[in-house]
Design an enzyme around this catalytic site. Sequence first.
Site, PDB file in Angstrom:
ATOM      1  N   ASP A   1       1.026  -1.279   0.077  1.00  3.69           N
ATOM      2  CA  ASP A   1       0.103  -0.125  -0.081  1.00  3.69           C
ATOM      3  C   ASP A   1       0.978   1.349   0.022  1.00  3.69           C
ATOM      4  OD1 ASP A   1      -2.071   1.767  -0.057  1.00  3.69           O
ATOM      5  OD2 ASP A   1      -3.136   0.829   1.578  1.00  3.69           O
TER       6      ASP A   1
HETATM    7  C1  BGC Z   1      -4.966   3.142   0.014  1.00  4.28           C
HETATM    8  C2  BGC Z   1      -5.079   2.167  -0.996  1.00  4.28           C
HETATM    9  C3  BGC Z   1      -5.057   2.842  -2.419  1.00  4.28           C
HETATM   10  C4  BGC Z   1      -3.662   3.819  -2.282  1.00  4.28           C
HETATM   11  C5  BGC Z   1      -3.319   4.188  -3.656  1.00  4.28           C
HETATM   12  C6  BGC Z   1      -3.941   4.073  -0.056  1.00  4.28           C
HETATM   13  O1  BGC Z   1      -3.698   5.092   0.759  1.00  4.28           O
HETATM   14  O2  BGC Z   1      -5.167   2.556   1.111  1.00  4.28           O
HETATM   15  O3  BGC Z   1      -6.378   1.620  -0.895  1.00  4.28           O
HETATM   16  O4  BGC Z   1      -4.976   1.691  -3.175  1.00  4.28           O
HETATM   17  O5  BGC Z   1      -3.822   4.527  -1.386  1.00  4.28           O
HETATM   18  O6  BGC Z   1      -4.010   5.391  -4.154  1.00  4.28           O
END
Ligand code: BGC
Length: 798
Positions: free
Chosen positions: A299
């Site tokens: 993530d």
């Molecule tokens: C979120 C993810 C997301 C990623 C990219 C993160 O803050 O937890 O779900 O895919 O950002 O935007």
Amino acid sequence: MTIWPAVRSSLCFLILVGAFLCQPQHLSGQASANPLTEQQVRDKASALLKQMTPDEKIAQLSQLPGLPAPEFRENVSQPMEEILKKYGAGSVLWVSDPKEIDRLQHVAVEQSRLHIPVLFGLDVIHGYHTIFPAPIAMASSWDTKMVEGAQAVAAQEARAAGIQWTFAPMVDIARDARWGRMVEGAGEDPFLGAAMARAQVLGFQGKELSAPDRVLACVKHFAGYGAADGGRDYDSSYIPEEEMWNIYLPPFKAALDAGVGSVMSAYMDLNDVPASGNPWLLDEVLRKSWGFQGFVVSDAFAVRSLTTHGYARDNQDAAHKAFTAGLNMDMASGVYLKYLPIELQQGHISMQQIDNAVLPILETKFRMGLFEHPYTDESRLEQTLNDPTHRQMARAAVQRSTVLLRNEGRLLPLDKNGKTGKAIHSIAVIGPLGDAQDDLLSMWGAMTKPGPTVSVVQGIRDKVGSDVSVAYAHGPNLTRQFPSPFEGIPIVPMKEQPAQTPQEAQQSIQDAVALARRSDVAVVVLGEIDLMSAEYASRSSLRLSNGQQELLEAVAGTGKPVVLVLINGRPLDITWAAEHVPAILEAWYPGSEGGHGIADLLFGDANPSGHLPVSWPRSAGQLPLYYNHTLTQNPETAPNFKSRYWDLPSTPLYPFGYGLSYTTFSFDNLKVTPTARVGGKIVGETSVGGTNKGTNKETIAVSADVTNTGGRAGDTVVQLYIHQRAGSASRPVRQLKGFERLTLEPGAKRTVHFTLAKDELQFWSPIEKKWTVEPAQFDVWVGEDSTAKLHGEFRLTE
Ligand code: BGC
């Protein structure tokens, strides 16, 4: 990044060959007519890997942030273009402008040594331009074909705009509505969650990943994120192994079985080990147990966060721990880019390990046909985004996802043309979400490139035409006590409503009441603006915030008929409304066609058919709340069992699976064969032994008759639940193990058939430490929600 002169010079011959081999052959946006075979994919990826320098390999393990802010560049000082030219990159995220995507791709493909295309990723969660209802809403449809179709549209639009990779589906089981991200998933149940996971992967990826209208899917967040302590986003999860296997992991496994190409590791500590550096999750479960062949991305910034968690000493240690745990690609933190070369140089990791991590990324790019067709075909963009069928599908999705929670005295559907003798001449649309547009899209829907959105008041106006007067009063504004850190980030267009003085808020309520008094009916639209749910949007209470409860009571106090329409990402505390407001429609975040779909339901041009994918709590004090809990030492039939709190019943306000229609359905004639005990008589026995390695082919067949007993056509969701009465562990009081959505004309009857086989009957036993199907007596129920009464039994013997 470190440069490796010695290795580089020894590769000079290969470089020349590679430059030739990797030159794009056709610079168009069309994907391969003849996809590569798996053998060709593997051969090409290995051949390319042999030509790569260590720095180029490590660049493939990196996903560069497309946002210029300095906090995103802590470990990456060089401008993105420079990195792309020198080394290439595995992926780039957070760039959504098709022109910019194409420009960057040209840099990577034409100016880097080996011409390796970049994979552009974005959160296309429930639509790119045409925004479909939020995932929790789509799960409420229990309609896997519809969900697959919606995500196929999302894939088509995103791919036309140059996005090749979506960070979806999000399949985290959520049993605590305080957690903001409940809206992004399919709710609390592993069986429904698995069905939704499968449908979404098929929708995004299709059968052929190299097709020009599909994107690579990424199942997330692996795993256990939904169990955050207290529902607070990012807090630790403590989940015993049996609960991981039985509850939290099945939707991920379903996504893998459907062929998902990538997995995103979660942020939080799982049992004290952060998920993004957790070898049990990333290696034992994902690769050794499930045989996953794709790649894992962290993530955002989660590799760097291993240091913040107190799991890694510093960022080099973070790179080491994530990499050796099995994490292929670092999303945005730049820690791999900066520290993996040092790790390699110091001998803490080997070139073989690097190669193993890079190969699945290269293979994916070959499998997707990116080397042949790296660029977007802009000529397709407008036509794809404006395809009218997309909006029709989005409108149908609203009709199928919205849940009718209450309809006392059959207030709904409203009569716009006097057919029932109760014609309506004036409608008051009231509430801070009644004219909302962006707020109907929910957080991720607002962040791509959404097209126009139809508000509820607009949808009603379009429906009733000029014969009926429709007026709107906003009521009090919606704000958070603590603002979202997302507000203000360039690609995040979400905003709170402006703050008001208490006098202004009061005045807005009085204006709304005056409007209700002048009207035949009030449609009150309440809930949460988009910033109040999803990431960074947990809350301690579920109440209708910012004076919305007061507004609702004041409008209901006029004595006018009231319909409450909820726009929100989680169940809210509506215990008062559930007694005093005759009609309640849960629309979740309905997306671009929200207003039209809701108006179709309000006026009976569509019949509500959504069913809850979560148990609806009476208040936050009941959380976590889920129907598939185990039994206690008190019999469930004991008189005091239903109130284990002295101030609140233990039961939910509305059970999991619940949803009303404008018609009614009856369920009867349950048959369980063989080994059924219907009416107390055992009529057969069978043997369903063995573990998940067994070869057992025997099944239990369950059927029931469903009849539309009302006066109009409608859909219901037939649900099958089982309960194993005793075994090597306590088993849940009920577990969903089958469902079918069907349409019945008035008076029509259909027999629905289900099959219970090893997959439905097995569970992971904490005593046996393995999957097991056990000899036991089972209950089975079929009906419209998790309190279904129609009951049968069967026995599994040794
Ligand atoms: C979120 C993810 C997301 C990623 C990219 C993160 O803050 O937890 O779900 O895919 O950002 O935007």
